[in-house]
Design a protein around this motif. Structure first.
Motif, short mmCIF file in Angstrom:
data_model
loop_
_atom_site.label_atom_id
_atom_site.label_comp_id
_atom_site.label_asym_id
_atom_site.label_seq_id
_atom_site.Cartn_x
_atom_site.Cartn_y
_atom_site.Cartn_z
N TYR A 141 8.26 -11.81 9.60
CA TYR A 141 7.07 -12.62 9.81
C TYR A 141 7.55 -14.03 10.03
CZ TYR A 141 3.99 -8.86 8.32
OH TYR A 141 3.31 -7.69 8.24
N CYS B 73 8.66 -6.36 -1.84
CA CYS B 73 9.94 -5.92 -1.30
C CYS B 73 9.79 -5.23 0.06
CB CYS B 73 10.64 -4.97 -2.27
SG CYS B 73 9.81 -3.38 -2.43
N LYS C 96 7.35 -2.50 0.75
CA LYS C 96 6.88 -1.11 0.70
C LYS C 96 5.71 -0.89 1.66
CE LYS C 96 5.95 -1.49 -3.74
NZ LYS C 96 6.41 -2.84 -4.08
N THR C 97 4.69 -1.74 1.51
CA THR C 97 3.51 -1.59 2.37
C THR C 97 3.88 -1.77 3.83
OG1 THR C 97 2.07 -2.34 0.59
CG2 THR C 97 1.22 -2.52 2.83
N1 LIG Z 1 0.89 -10.86 7.51
C1 LIG Z 1 1.94 -11.37 6.85
N2 LIG Z 1 2.41 -12.59 7.16
C2 LIG Z 1 3.47 -13.11 6.52
N3 LIG Z 1 4.13 -12.50 5.53
C3 LIG Z 1 3.71 -11.29 5.15
C4 LIG Z 1 2.60 -10.65 5.79
N4 LIG Z 1 2.41 -9.46 5.21
C5 LIG Z 1 3.34 -9.34 4.27
N5 LIG Z 1 4.15 -10.43 4.23
C6 LIG Z 1 5.28 -10.62 3.34
O1 LIG Z 1 6.14 -9.53 3.51
C7 LIG Z 1 6.71 -9.16 2.28
C8 LIG Z 1 6.56 -7.69 2.06
O2 LIG Z 1 5.21 -7.39 1.93
P1 LIG Z 1 4.71 -5.95 1.50
O3 LIG Z 1 5.29 -4.94 2.40
O4 LIG Z 1 3.22 -6.00 1.43
O5 LIG Z 1 5.32 -5.80 0.05
P2 LIG Z 1 5.06 -4.69 -1.07
O6 LIG Z 1 4.06 -3.71 -0.52
O7 LIG Z 1 6.38 -4.09 -1.33
O8 LIG Z 1 4.55 -5.41 -2.26
C9 LIG Z 1 6.08 -10.02 1.21
O9 LIG Z 1 6.98 -11.02 0.85
C10 LIG Z 1 4.88 -10.61 1.88
O10 LIG Z 1 4.64 -11.89 1.40
#
Ligand SMILES: Nc1ncnc2c1ncn2[C@@H]1O[C@H](COP(=O)(O)OP(=O)(O)O)[C@@H](O)[C@H]1O
Ligand SMILES: [Mg+2]
Lengths: 373, 211
Positions: free
Chosen positions: A11, A38, A40-41
């Protein structure tokens, strides 16, 4: 089969996933776990193209999903989100049949699907199909969320912390149901959680992520035996302790069950149950001593005719004391119809509650503990 | 009293119908325009709508008479002028409520809808609009009630409607005429409002009504 090949994602300037490669064979239950943020999503959403990788490819059954129509692709991948997201304008049946309808199944076929699926999770069709999500408890809603994902029989189902917002008792029930469904229906499931207990219970393989990289990918037993790093070990935490025999009831009861004082109003109690998604509250007297339980059934049947909850309380639930030998309790839970027993302190105040599920988990932990030691 | 009805009864009945006709016509057109514009506005990047919505609100506060006057200058004293003015004013509340309703649809529903494999159009029709419906009907209600009173303007240029009675009553100092125009207009607003309230309940089973 799902394959990640050197997948990366950023990002702006911050790289979220680094060169991620792994394979999920058909019919496998993969659990993604790791610290919050980390990735996952992000990883999961690449499988149904809610997000696109910046580099690398994701393949399903050998085909690069970047070449598929994303809308079409998603109709063949089940998706369950933590916030449930049942459409409030649709009935339970309409919610379940969203994807079949998109795929233009006939009305009869859709109704049949809804009926069968509801049966599978013990929600009778005639009673629940025409209800709206707002009329269901949190646990029931998430059950429907899971059924919605399964309705068009997708070979792959994605679940992003689906049970995170539920109370522990409901969560365990749903975990059991999902595991059962997966075995029955031979689904490939990718499941995100940050709860190691949940991961250990559900996973065929656990993929431990940290900072957008794979820290360790292994079956639960192997991860328990040989955690790849201190981080993994700290996540495994209490699950690795090898001392055997939690012998007293208090060692494996769940603390902080939902309880109310007997002078609370009927409506207030009903609201509390609805809010916390439980069907029973423990009731205490003015000195905080255990009086009995208040099942939602009694509120439904008689709640309108009384002002106080006292006449609705039943004492039919088995109770034991915190320092009692746990084996009797296990025996009791296994042989009786009851789903739980109430644990009391020596002064008759409530210490906790033991459910069939919490018992099974302790047994499992003990077994693993022994296997390891 | 009966003498009054003998003299004006038929005319009153006709005026009520004409009045109702103007209201229904302009609100229907306003509904179509308002919903379509509301949808379009909601698809714009937030930066745009943050700018456009206040502009539209200012436009809405221009007094009806002024707007009508300008339209007269532009189009002449014809029925279309009044109808256009009524439609434009009927559009605003619906446009605004459609936009608000759509922008308040929670993200989890959109994500679930996308995850299920709905196309953007399907998401709009099956999820967003139904969820915004209480708000849209709320706008429709506001618009209807306002239009009942704005339609009094129609009489200014002899297009009929209940305003006729009111203006005649004022100019001839006849209170009975004023009342004969005002009461049906008030009732019309109340009844139409009630119908829409009922509709709003019917349209949103399983949900709390929002207004
Ligand atoms: N749309 C976005 N813009 C900027 N950063 C993002 C966005 N979506 C997620 N992130 C960043 O990406 C990282 C991983 O997010 P995510 O996959 O949701 O983590 P998890 O599900 O493991 O908690 C996080 O540090 C989050 O802040
Ligand atoms: Mg997440």
């Amino acid at each position: 089969m799902i394959q990640f090949e050197h997948v990366s994602k950023s990002y702006g300037r911050s790289a979220i996933l680094h060169d991620l490669s792994f394979t999920v064979p058909d019919g496998q239950f993969l659990v993604l776990i790791g610290p919050s943020g980390c990735g996952k999503t992000t990883t999961m959403k690449m499988i149904n193209r809610l997000l696109e990788p910046d580099g690398g490819r994701v393949l399903i059954d050998g085909k690069d999903i970047a070449d598929m129509n994303p809308v079409e692709l998603r109709r063949h991948i089940g998706y369950v989100i933590q916030q449930i997201g049942l459409f409030p304008n649709m009935t339970v049946e309409q919610n379940i049949c969203v994807v079949p309808k998109l795929l233009k199944y006939s009305k009869e076929q859709s109704a049949e699907i809804a009926r069968n699926l509801l049966e599978l999770v013990n929600l009778p069709y005639d009673q629940y199909a025409k209800k709206y999500p707002s009329e269901l408890s949190g646990g029931q809603q998430q059950r429907i969320g899971v059924l919605r994902a399964l309705a068009a029989s997708p070979p792959v189902v994605l679940m992003d912390e689906p049970f995170g917002a539920l109370d522990p008792m409901t969560r365990e029930t749903l975990q059991d149901e999902v595991k059962k469904l997966q075995k029955q229906l031979h689904k490939t499931i990718v499941f995100v959680t940050h709860d190691m207990g949940e991961a250990l219970r559900l996973a065929d393989t656990i993929l431990f992520m940290n900072g957008g990289k794979i820290e360790q990918m292994a079956p639960p037993e192997e991860m328990l035996e040989r955690p790849a790093s201190d981080l993994v070990r700290s996540f495994l935490g209490k699950h690795t302790v090898s001392e055997s025999a939690p012998i007293r009831a208090e060692d494996f009861m769940r603390k902080n069950p939902y309880k109310v004082s007997k002078d609370r109003g009927v409506l207030e109690c009903a609201e509390m149950m609805a809010r916390s998604g439980v069907d029973t509250l423990l009731v205490t007297d003015e000195n905080d001593r255990y009086l009995g339980v208040l099942p939602i059934r009694n509120i439904r049947l008689y709640g309108r005719t009384v002002d106080s909850i006292v006449p609705l309380i039943t004492k039919e639930v088995h109770t034991i004391h915190a320092e009692d030998d746990a084996r009797e309790t296990m025996e009791y839970l296994v042989t009786s119809q009851d789903n739980y027993v109430v644990v009391l302190n020596s002064d008759e105040t409530i210490a906790g509650i033991i459910t069939k599920n919490s018992m099974a988990r302790v047994v499992a932990d003990t077994l693993w503990g022994e296997a390891q030691g | 009293m009966s003498a009054f009805f003998d003299a004006y009864g038929a005319l009153l009945g006709r005026s009520i119908l004409i009045h109702l006709g103007y209201v229904l016509a302009s609100v229907s057109i306003g509904l179509v325009c308002g919903v379509i514009l509301g949808i379009l506005l909601s698809r714009l990047p937030p930066k745009w709508s943050a700018f456009l919505l206040p502009v539209l609100s200012i436009f809405q506060t221009i007094p009806g008479i002024v707007f009508l006057g300008l339209l007269f200058l532009a189009l002449g004293m014809i029925p279309a002028t009044v109808l256009i003015a009524l439609c434009v004013y009927a559009t605003f509340p619906i446009l605004k409520n459609t936009y608000t309703g759509l922008s308040q649809v929670e993200n989890r529903y959109l994500e679930a809808a996308r995850g299920c494999g709905m196309s953007p159009m399907q998401i709009l029709v099956r999820v967003e609009l139904p969820l915004a419906l209480p708000s849209i009907i709320g706008g429709l209600r506001m618009s209807t009630v306002y239009t009942v009173s704005w339609t009094v303007l129609a009489s200014m240029i002899g297009l009929g409607g209940l305003g006729d009675f009111i203006y005649q009553g004022i100019s001839s100092n006849n209170n009975l005429l004023i009342v004969a125009g005002a009461i049906p207009a008030a009732l019309m607003a109340v009844v139409l409002g009630a119908i829409l309230d009922w509709l709003q309940k019917k349209a949103t089973p399983g949900r709390e009504a929002v207004s």
